[in-house]
Design a protein around this motif. Structure first.
Motif, PDB file in Angstrom:
ATOM      1  N   HIS A 263      87.651 122.586 -94.773  1.00 57.89           N
ATOM      2  CA  HIS A 263      86.345 122.400 -94.125  1.00 57.89           C
ATOM      3  C   HIS A 263      86.096 120.918 -93.851  1.00 57.89           C
ATOM      4  CE1 HIS A 263      82.374 123.303 -92.724  1.00 57.89           C
ATOM      5  NE2 HIS A 263      81.837 122.438 -93.561  1.00 57.89           N
TER       6      HIS A 263
ATOM      7  N   HIS B 189      84.539 118.020 -90.501  1.00 53.83           N
ATOM      8  CA  HIS B 189      83.866 117.854 -89.196  1.00 53.83           C
ATOM      9  C   HIS B 189      84.343 116.531 -88.595  1.00 53.83           C
ATOM     10  CE1 HIS B 189      80.395 120.795 -89.934  1.00 53.83           C
ATOM     11  NE2 HIS B 189      80.804 120.583 -91.174  1.00 53.83           N
TER      12      HIS B 189
ATOM     13  N   HIS C 141      79.219 128.153 -92.243  1.00 54.52           N
ATOM     14  CA  HIS C 141      78.640 127.662 -93.491  1.00 54.52           C
ATOM     15  C   HIS C 141      77.792 128.762 -94.123  1.00 54.52           C
ATOM     16  CE1 HIS C 141      78.988 123.880 -91.071  1.00 54.52           C
ATOM     17  NE2 HIS C 141      79.257 123.306 -92.226  1.00 54.52           N
TER      18      HIS C 141
ATOM     19  N   ASP D 262      84.326 118.155 -96.058  1.00 53.11           N
ATOM     20  CA  ASP D 262      83.161 118.336 -95.193  1.00 53.11           C
ATOM     21  C   ASP D 262      83.070 117.129 -94.251  1.00 53.11           C
ATOM     22  OD1 ASP D 262      80.944 119.545 -94.096  1.00 53.11           O
ATOM     23  OD2 ASP D 262      79.889 119.836 -95.975  1.00 53.11           O
TER      24      ASP D 262
HETATM   25 ZN   LIG Z   1      80.140 121.431 -93.029  1.00 54.18          ZN
END
Ligand SMILES: [Zn+2]
Length: 448
Positions: free
Chosen positions: A66, A68, A222, A310
């Motif tokens: 996970h 971004h 999420h 993340d």
């Molecule tokens: Zn996230």
């Protein structure tokens, strides 16, 4: 591609037996590990290239389930906030203001940090606009990735940042057709509805339907991260987050939920029954004051857990070493010192990540026939244990190592990091370009 011999000091295989091999070497041909044997059994002159890493420990590349990439530019600009304020005040306005060049700069910085930190595979939640740019960068960088356009068709948090349901689905479908299994299968598609509060039920359900058209693709979202979030989910749907996902049929072994912190007993049962995967992001969970996921319980229940950093603005690093260390340490005051042992955490960072993505036959461990996604670590430093052997090698990696100890990185047998330096990106160049693009983006935000 040429044939390669990698002479290793120690190999941490992460195979089913957990073998740790000393004095072995690896042969790599066409991007795959063809032979693992004692170093003296290889004759060097039959190989095109020989790398002598006999002072290093070779591990499988890390798998982060996970991240971004689109948020790398925003590191340090959204601190000390809880999730919904963090999205409202910073992240949604910033993501909304990306143009192609700022997004490209963000992806480059993120991939640079991941690769030089030993992460060779990622599951990236993309962004709503210009996602093609992220794919271009994933392909050219050499990293292995699942990625997809982030889907948002409802947004009470930051109403400008959304699009029509049909457009979101059509664009996702066409990106999946273009990029799923591209770059020789190194790049795959992961459909990415953001979370319940930014997606209509129609979007969530139809996305699940189209995801089934692409064998090997994923459904990435999420869930159950923050108490304010699950309260709003309950107001919207009348259910807890995972119960709701189950009621609309979007869970299953191709679904990865980031976080899974605030869940009830019934939801734990649902995760288990549906074989839904949890991506655990301990730094982000602490920094956004979200909470501590009950990972030991998930593991007892045989629920799939893997790790991710993340986004850079909620961490603020993309280092698997930080996530492994925290994943272990945050549980100990709650569940005792033997919970989340170093070896367990190392498996979450490698083979369990590969299983979560459904590519454990290809990566996640060092075994003959698998792809050569390899990392060489230097564990010979004053800040590390003076004696490292089979009894404490995981401890040396999890508790005493960091990205600076990553020396060499290969993906598909391709050499991407050498002596700690990226062979793909010029560090100064991406830093300065990133800064320039961030300044332009912040001006666009101010003018909106
Ligand atoms: Zn996230």
């Amino acid at each position: 591609m040429s044939s390669i011999l990698i002479k290793a000091g120690t190999i941490v295989t992460v195979n089913n037996n957990g073998d740790i091999l000393n004095g072995f070497s690896l042969a790599v041909e066409n991007g795959k590990i063809t032979k693992i044997d004692k170093t003296e059994n290889f004759s060097e002159d039959v190989f095109d290239v020989v790398y002598d890493y006999s002072n290093y420990v070779i591990i499988p590349g890390f798998v982060q389930t996970h991240v971004h990439l689109c948020q790398t530019l925003f590191r340090g600009l959204a601190d000390d906030l809880e999730l919904l304020d963090w999205l409202r005040k910073h992240i949604f306005p910033y993501e909304f203001s990306h143009d192609e060049e700022s997004l490209r700069a963000s992806a480059k910085l993120g991939i640079y940090e991941l690769l030089t930190g030993g992460t060779t595979t990622i599951l990236d939640m993309g962004t709503m606009n210009h996602q093609q740019v992220v794919f271009d960068e994933l392909i050219s960088s050499g990293i292995r990735a699942f990625a997809g356009k982030c889907m948002i068709d409802e947004n009470d948090i930051f109403p400008d940042f959304k699009e029509d349901t049909k457009k979101s689905i059509e664009e996702s479908y066409s990106l999946a057709r273009e990029f799923h299994n591209s770059a020789n299968g190194r790049i795959k598609y992961a459909f990415a509805p953001r979370f319940v509060l930014s997606c209509s039920e129609k979007l969530l359900i139809e996305t699940r339907e189209i995801q089934k058209d692409f064998a090997g693709s994923l459904y990435h979202t999420h869930s159950s991260e923050n108490k304010g979030e699950i309260k709003a989910v309950k107001e919207k749907t009348g259910m807890e987050n995972i119960e709701y996902f189950n009621s609309i049929g979007v869970l299953g072994n191709k679904t990865i939920l980031a976080h899974g912190i605030h869940v009830n007993e019934k939801e734990i049962g649902i995760l288990k029954e549906t074989d839904t995967k949890i991506s655990h992001c301990p730094s982000a969970n602490l920094k956004l004051a979200s909470g501590i996921a009950n990972i030991p319980r998930y593991l007892v229940e045989n629920i799939s857990v893997s790790l991710g950093a993340d986004g850079p603005p909620c961490n603020n690093n993309l280092s698997m070493f930080t996530e492994m260390r925290l994943a272990s340490l945050i549980q100990k005051p709650i569940h005792g010192p033997t919970s989340m042992r170093a070896e367990t955490v190392f498996r979450l960072a490698t083979i369990e990540g590969a299983k979560a993505l459904g590519i454990e036959d290809e990566i996640g461990s060092i075994e003959e026939g698998k792809k050569a996604d390899l990392v060489a670590l230097d564990l010979n430093n004053p800040e590390q244990p003076l004696i490292v052997d089979k009894s404490n090698i995981y401890s040396a990696i999890i508790y005493s190592s960091s990205s600076k100890h990553v020396k060499e990185v290969f993906v598909d047998g391709k050499h991407l990091v050498s002596n700690g330096k990226s062979l793909v990106y010029d560090k100064d160049d991406i830093f300065h370009k990133g800064k320039k693009e961030l300044n332009k983006l912040l001006k666009r935000v101010a003018n909106k």
